[in-house]
Motif scaffolding. Structure first.
Motif, PDB file in Angstrom:
ATOM      1  N   LYS A  25      -0.246  36.972 -14.509  1.00 11.07           N
ATOM      2  CA  LYS A  25       1.173  36.879 -14.813  1.00 11.07           C
ATOM      3  C   LYS A  25       1.861  35.908 -13.869  1.00 11.07           C
ATOM      4  O   LYS A  25       2.684  35.096 -14.282  1.00 11.07           O
ATOM      5  N   VAL A  29       3.998  32.086 -14.657  1.00 16.63           N
ATOM      6  CA  VAL A  29       5.432  31.932 -14.445  1.00 16.63           C
ATOM      7  C   VAL A  29       5.757  30.443 -14.335  1.00 16.63           C
ATOM      8  O   VAL A  29       5.185  29.725 -13.519  1.00 16.63           O
ATOM      9  N   SER A 140      17.245  36.673 -13.297  1.00 12.24           N
ATOM     10  CA  SER A 140      15.912  36.105 -13.132  1.00 12.24           C
ATOM     11  C   SER A 140      15.407  36.363 -11.725  1.00 12.24           C
ATOM     12  O   SER A 140      16.201  36.483 -10.783  1.00 12.24           O
TER      13      SER A 140
END
Length: 429
Positions: A25, A29, A140
């Motif tokens: 993951k 990004v 974010s």
């Protein structure tokens, strides 16, 4: 097998799977980027940079494409290049996943400021400045990289309207000539938002297209024939800008995020290496300057002249100043004071002359000398900067000719142009 050990073993396998999942993951990004560009304006190199961006669009979350022109450029110029990308999309997608759909890119194209900012450095909000604020406030875990390829007006306006966004953004600005034309907006940011996280590249970016020490394969006038010609719709369009000769002076801002640790401007990257500066050079001349007055190249030069008190709104443009053959508006600051700002994009012996219907402001002449390196000798007029402002490295060993810090990009020329050359092969039919 003992049940206790068997259970422990299963827990270990489970945790390893979680760690692997998190690692995967993390690897996927993508940096969040927003481009503010003068594409279609006075310099066609932004078209080249836009083509480069789209060929690497799988590596970024492109959240904004803002047209901030000098001259005739508009957001339609972004849309024209996206139309070329759309025709190449299927071929590119055979080689990489994660490319944004053309419709998604069109949805983030916004029109920014068209006129330059007045003396105070900001004016009214635009679709572009509002979009910067919206993106910066999006929830974010990572900041958004605001990569400024032209005028900095929309960023200045966004900071004026929503100063709290500073904690969520990282700025890499291609300054130099853009700083010259955007000096009012820049001065506002330096004076009022000195705690901004900023890379101010006034000369380093030139290492992208200066050929000193480059092999023949990667020289600016040879690259098109060696890697681009005959490849895709974007390749066919590329020849329309500088006859295909590589310039792309804004691309280093993107390359900085691509290769290297972008949170460490002092490290090495494809987009250059920078040093921290704690002041931005500024010289204020009351009544004019002469050839005995020396300033740093890229500094803010501010001339203030006395004249009559007039009944116009403050910050109204009421005179002109011609510097090195180019014309800038001068402004009424109130109480009989008139002012204008300028920034030289290189070391130069400059001359100026004013013109105005106001007799006291007509025909004033003067000179100045600007020198390298930036930011030069300290002055009491300087803007004092915070702890996260970076600019061109001043070491003489990193100059290319008179371009400060340019070697920190040129040293990677074959690496980044070679990598791009591999991507151009994807568009072979």
């Amino acid at each position: 097998m003992n049940l206790m050990y068997s259970t422990s073993f299963l827990w270990i396998i489970a945790w390893l799977a979680i760690i692997d999942f998190k690692a995967d993951k993390m690897e996927t990004v993508k940096p969040r980027v927003l481009i503010s560009s003068d594409i279609g304006g006075t310099d066609p190199d932004d078209f080249q940079s836009m083509i480069h961006l789209l060929m690497y669009a799988d590596q970024f979350e492109i959240e904004g494409l803002i047209s901030s022109p000098f001259g005739g450029g508009r957001k339609s110029d972004f849309l024209d290049i996206i139309a070329h990308y759309e025709k190449d999309y299927a071929q590119l997608a055979k080689h990489t996943s994660g490319l944004p759909k053309p419709a998604a890119l069109r949805s983030v194209v916004k029109q920014g400021a068209i006129p330059a900012a007045p003396f105070k450095g900001y004016s009214t909000s635009t679709e572009g400045s509002d979009w910067i604020i919206k993106c910066a406030k999006k929830e974010s875990d990572q900041p958004i990289w605001v990569l400024v390829w032209g005028g900095i007006e929309d960023l200045a306006q966004a900071l004026h309207d929503a100063p709290e966004i500073k904690e969520n953004i990282r700025v890499y600005w291609i300054g130099g000539p853009n700083k010259k034309w955007s000096i009012n907006a820049y001065s506002y940011i330096a004076a009022n938002h000195s705690d901004l996280w900023m890379i101010e590249s006034n000369a380093t970016y030139r290492g992208w297209f200066m050929d000193d020490g480059s092999s023949e394969t990667y020289k600016a006038d040879a690259y098109y024939n060696n890697f681009i010609q005959g490849r895709g719709v974007m390749g066919k369009d590329f020849i329309n800008y500088y006859n295909g000769e590589i310039k792309m002076g804004d691309t280093p801002s993107l390359a900085y995020v691509m290769k290297g640790d972008p949170e460490d401007p002092t490290g090495e990257s494809w987009g250059g290496s920078f040093e921290k500066i704690d002041r931005s050079s500024r010289s204020v001349f009351e009544g004019g300057s002469t050839k005995t007055d020396t300033v740093a190249a890229y500094a803010t030069i501010e001339w203030r002249f006395k004249g009559p008190k007039i009944m116009v709104p403050e910050d109204s443009a009421v005179f002109q100043i011609k510097i090195q053959g180019q014309v800038w508006p001068g402004y009424y600051l109130g109480e009989g004071v008139y002012g204008v700002k300028y920034s030289s994009k290189k070391a130069e012996h400059g001359k100026y002359k004013t013109s105005s219907e106001i007799p006291e402001l007509n025909g004033l002449e003067g000179e100045y000398i600007s020198t390298i390196p930036w930011p030069g000798k300290p002055s009491s007029d300087d803007y004092q900067l915070g702890s996260n402002w970076y600019s061109d490295r001043s070491s003489k060993g990193l100059f290319i000719k008179d371009q400060q810090g340019a070697k920190t990009i040129a040293n990677f020329r074959e690496a980044f142009l070679g990598d791009w050359g591999e991507r151009w092969k994807w568009l072979e039919k």
